[in-house]
Enzyme design. Structure first.
Site, PDB file in Angstrom:
ATOM      1  N   GLU A 192       0.804   3.931   1.724  1.00 23.16           N
ATOM      2  CA  GLU A 192       1.195   4.417   3.045  1.00 23.16           C
ATOM      3  C   GLU A 192       2.347   3.604   3.631  1.00 23.16           C
ATOM      4  OE1 GLU A 192      -3.433   4.729   2.992  1.00 23.16           O
ATOM      5  OE2 GLU A 192      -1.882   3.519   2.021  1.00 23.16           O
ATOM      6  N   CYS A 218      -6.770   2.311   5.080  1.00 25.81           N
ATOM      7  CA  CYS A 218      -7.469   1.100   5.515  1.00 25.81           C
ATOM      8  C   CYS A 218      -7.049   0.760   6.948  1.00 25.81           C
ATOM      9  CB  CYS A 218      -7.126  -0.059   4.581  1.00 25.81           C
ATOM     10  SG  CYS A 218      -5.407  -0.619   4.739  1.00 25.81           S
ATOM     11  N   HIS A 270       0.853  -1.192   0.000  1.00 25.10           N
ATOM     12  CA  HIS A 270       0.000   0.000   0.000  1.00 25.10           C
ATOM     13  C   HIS A 270       0.888   1.242   0.000  1.00 25.10           C
ATOM     14  CE1 HIS A 270      -4.061  -1.674   1.588  1.00 25.10           C
ATOM     15  NE2 HIS A 270      -3.421  -2.596   0.879  1.00 25.10           N
ATOM     16  N   CYS A 312      -3.137   0.082   7.216  1.00 28.11           N
ATOM     17  CA  CYS A 312      -2.327   1.295   7.143  1.00 28.11           C
ATOM     18  C   CYS A 312      -2.581   2.206   8.339  1.00 28.11           C
ATOM     19  CB  CYS A 312      -2.593   2.018   5.826  1.00 28.11           C
ATOM     20  SG  CYS A 312      -2.009   1.070   4.399  1.00 28.11           S
TER      21      CYS A 312
END
Length: 165
Positions: free
Chosen positions: A54, A82, A52, A85
């Site tokens: 992040e 999410c 991801h 993260c």
């Protein structure tokens, strides 16, 4: 405005993801008015849940700082984080997160849950929402519209090959 300046940088990262066929999510981490971490979504390219934007940016920022604690850092991310993260952001002791657009289906910075500000944790994160929201939303909507068209064409092509059309 500073928040808009750095969100534009996050949008540049999101556009990199879009160019490689990934969901266009971008992130930058700022320390003392300097970008120390950048990331964009690479889940499909790397074939891992962990890629991801992040998490990639946190990893890079931690290497620059030389510590897992990012206490005086600000994260700019185009889509609400999410649960995974959001947990990493709390664990990194991030000072503040600036979010472009919210994610009502999976967001954990206020939409479904607010992991970033749970009093039960030993750290809470300041949140700013809606910075360059229209640009962030438009980019995501354009991606998913194009994806639906591409998927429809692929299905039609498969049917034509299958049925000799």
């Amino acid at each position: 405005m500073t928040d808009e300046k750095y969100m534009r940088e996050a949008l540049k990262e999101a556009k990199k993801a879009m160019k490689i066929g990934e969901v266009p999510i971008g992130c930058v981490i700022v320390y003392q008015d300097k970008i120390i971490g950048r990331g964009y979504n690479k889940r499909n390219k790397k074939k891992t849940t962990l890629a991801h934007a992040e998490l990639i940016a946190i990893d890079k920022a931690s290497k620059v700082i030389g510590d897992w604690r990012l206490e005086d850092c600000i994260m700019y991310v185009t889509l609400e984080p999410c649960q995974m993260c959001s947990g990493a952001i709390v664990q990194a002791r991030m000072k503040r997160v600036v979010i472009g657009t919210m994610n009502p289906k999976a967001g954990c910075a206020g939409s479904i849950l607010n992991i970033l500000q749970m009093e039960e944790f030993n750290h809470q994160v300041e949140i700013e929402r809606g910075v360059l929201q229209d640009e962030c939303t438009d980019l995501l909507q354009a991606f998913f519209k194009e994806l639906r068209i591409r998927n429809k064409l692929e299905k039609e092509t498969q049917n034509m090959e299958r049925f000799g059309g």
